[in-house]
Design a protein around this motif. Sequence first.
Motif, mmCIF file in Angstrom:
data_model
loop_
_atom_site.group_PDB
_atom_site.id
_atom_site.type_symbol
_atom_site.label_atom_id
_atom_site.label_comp_id
_atom_site.label_asym_id
_atom_site.label_seq_id
_atom_site.Cartn_x
_atom_site.Cartn_y
_atom_site.Cartn_z
ATOM 1 N N MET A 1 86.767 53.464 45.566
ATOM 2 C CA MET A 1 85.377 53.704 45.870
ATOM 3 C C MET A 1 85.285 54.589 47.108
ATOM 4 N N SER A 2 84.425 55.589 47.041
ATOM 5 C CA SER A 2 84.221 56.466 48.191
ATOM 6 C C SER A 2 83.531 55.698 49.309
ATOM 7 N N ASP A 3 83.915 55.992 50.548
ATOM 8 C CA ASP A 3 83.252 55.369 51.688
ATOM 9 C C ASP A 3 81.829 55.905 51.873
ATOM 10 N N GLU A 4 81.475 56.972 51.110
ATOM 11 C CA GLU A 4 80.122 57.508 51.194
ATOM 12 C C GLU A 4 79.125 56.611 50.464
ATOM 13 N N LEU A 5 79.604 55.762 49.567
ATOM 14 C CA LEU A 5 78.756 54.796 48.871
ATOM 15 C C LEU A 5 79.524 53.492 48.796
ATOM 16 N N VAL A 6 78.980 52.473 49.410
ATOM 17 C CA VAL A 6 79.617 51.167 49.445
ATOM 18 C C VAL A 6 78.581 50.137 49.039
ATOM 19 N N ARG A 7 78.984 49.239 48.184
ATOM 20 C CA ARG A 7 78.098 48.135 47.809
ATOM 21 C C ARG A 7 78.629 46.856 48.421
ATOM 22 N N THR A 8 77.741 46.140 49.085
ATOM 23 C CA THR A 8 78.072 44.819 49.588
ATOM 24 C C THR A 8 77.359 43.820 48.679
ATOM 25 N N GLU A 9 77.366 42.581 49.059
ATOM 26 C CA GLU A 9 76.713 41.561 48.235
ATOM 27 C C GLU A 9 75.241 41.885 47.971
ATOM 28 N N ARG A 10 74.536 42.371 49.014
ATOM 29 C CA ARG A 10 73.096 42.614 48.865
ATOM 30 C C ARG A 10 72.639 44.014 49.247
ATOM 31 N N LEU A 11 73.560 44.867 49.663
ATOM 32 C CA LEU A 11 73.185 46.183 50.165
ATOM 33 C C LEU A 11 73.901 47.303 49.438
ATOM 34 N N VAL A 12 73.244 48.436 49.410
ATOM 35 C CA VAL A 12 73.855 49.688 48.983
ATOM 36 C C VAL A 12 73.895 50.560 50.230
ATOM 37 N N LEU A 13 75.099 50.885 50.669
ATOM 38 C CA LEU A 13 75.313 51.678 51.876
ATOM 39 C C LEU A 13 75.671 53.093 51.455
ATOM 40 N N THR A 14 74.900 54.067 51.921
ATOM 41 C CA THR A 14 75.140 55.455 51.534
ATOM 42 C C THR A 14 75.161 56.360 52.761
ATOM 43 N N ARG A 15 75.902 57.438 52.613
ATOM 44 C CA ARG A 15 75.899 58.494 53.626
ATOM 45 C C ARG A 15 74.471 59.030 53.700
ATOM 46 N N PRO A 16 73.908 59.164 54.894
ATOM 47 C CA PRO A 16 72.535 59.659 55.003
ATOM 48 C C PRO A 16 72.374 61.069 54.441
ATOM 49 N N VAL A 17 71.211 61.305 53.869
ATOM 50 C CA VAL A 17 70.837 62.622 53.367
ATOM 51 C C VAL A 17 69.490 62.990 53.994
ATOM 52 N N PRO A 18 69.111 64.277 53.956
ATOM 53 C CA PRO A 18 67.848 64.675 54.582
ATOM 54 C C PRO A 18 66.633 63.869 54.107
ATOM 55 N N ALA A 19 66.632 63.427 52.875
ATOM 56 C CA ALA A 19 65.497 62.642 52.358
ATOM 57 C C ALA A 19 65.351 61.285 53.052
ATOM 58 N N ASP A 20 66.365 60.855 53.801
ATOM 59 C CA ASP A 20 66.309 59.569 54.506
ATOM 60 C C ASP A 20 65.573 59.650 55.848
ATOM 61 N N VAL A 21 65.270 60.857 56.323
ATOM 62 C CA VAL A 21 64.735 61.016 57.679
ATOM 63 C C VAL A 21 63.475 60.188 57.912
ATOM 64 N N ASP A 22 62.522 60.232 57.011
ATOM 65 C CA ASP A 22 61.267 59.516 57.254
ATOM 66 C C ASP A 22 61.477 58.006 57.334
ATOM 67 N N ASP A 23 62.287 57.451 56.438
ATOM 68 C CA ASP A 23 62.552 56.010 56.482
ATOM 69 C C ASP A 23 63.300 55.627 57.753
ATOM 70 N N VAL A 24 64.293 56.425 58.135
ATOM 71 C CA VAL A 24 65.065 56.110 59.334
ATOM 72 C C VAL A 24 64.185 56.275 60.575
ATOM 73 N N PHE A 25 63.315 57.282 60.585
ATOM 74 C CA PHE A 25 62.396 57.432 61.713
ATOM 75 C C PHE A 25 61.474 56.224 61.815
ATOM 76 N N ALA A 26 60.960 55.743 60.700
ATOM 77 C CA ALA A 26 60.085 54.558 60.732
ATOM 78 C C ALA A 26 60.825 53.378 61.365
ATOM 79 N N LEU A 27 62.099 53.206 61.028
ATOM 80 C CA LEU A 27 62.897 52.126 61.602
ATOM 81 C C LEU A 27 63.128 52.352 63.101
ATOM 82 N N TYR A 28 63.597 53.532 63.463
ATOM 83 C CA TYR A 28 63.977 53.822 64.846
ATOM 84 C C TYR A 28 62.781 53.985 65.779
ATOM 85 N N SER A 29 61.591 54.151 65.238
ATOM 86 C CA SER A 29 60.399 54.249 66.082
ATOM 87 C C SER A 29 59.699 52.901 66.240
ATOM 88 N N ASP A 30 60.185 51.881 65.581
ATOM 89 C CA ASP A 30 59.588 50.549 65.656
ATOM 90 C C ASP A 30 60.032 49.845 66.942
#
Length: 183
Positions: free
Chosen positions: A1-30
Amino acid sequence: MSDELVRTERLVLTRPVPADVDDVFALYSDPAVWEHYPSRRHTHRGATEELLAHVEESWQVIGLGSWVARDAEGRLMGTGGCDLRLGLAWNLGYRLARDVWGRGLAQEIVRAGIAASQRVRPDIAVTAYLLAGNARSKAAAERAGLDLVWTGPDAGNPDPDAVRLLYADRPLSRIVVRELTAT
């Protein structure tokens, strides 16, 4: 499995892409997710773009960086994983949405980050560099099997009384500790 996509028990972990900016900004601005270091909260989208550019550089140069963590439905739960700090040590980190704290998601990210760092560069120590008052991060580092190797002032923190803790999965030289804790 590529480290760019990892599945845990409840999460899907992915390498960030430009489309993630708004969601990550919402988190980091909270403000709720920055209770231990409010001055690091993102107040403009450009700060998040810079963060994700740094993460992308880590992926390109080293082959590993932080992930975006989503649930099975695609809802952002947080970010986290391992980033190479100053070329000297892997640094475990995570930032989770406030409404998902206490569910063990940090530990899933931490375990995945350690495993990925050991596939990429097992010769480099895994560390966690955290504020002493952050009991959740301290507990996560200890549950991950890391040992406290240094306690001291938090260089650059606007709070002159802030204390940092450095945890590691192995002994660190004085030089490495000095470099990791000087910034």
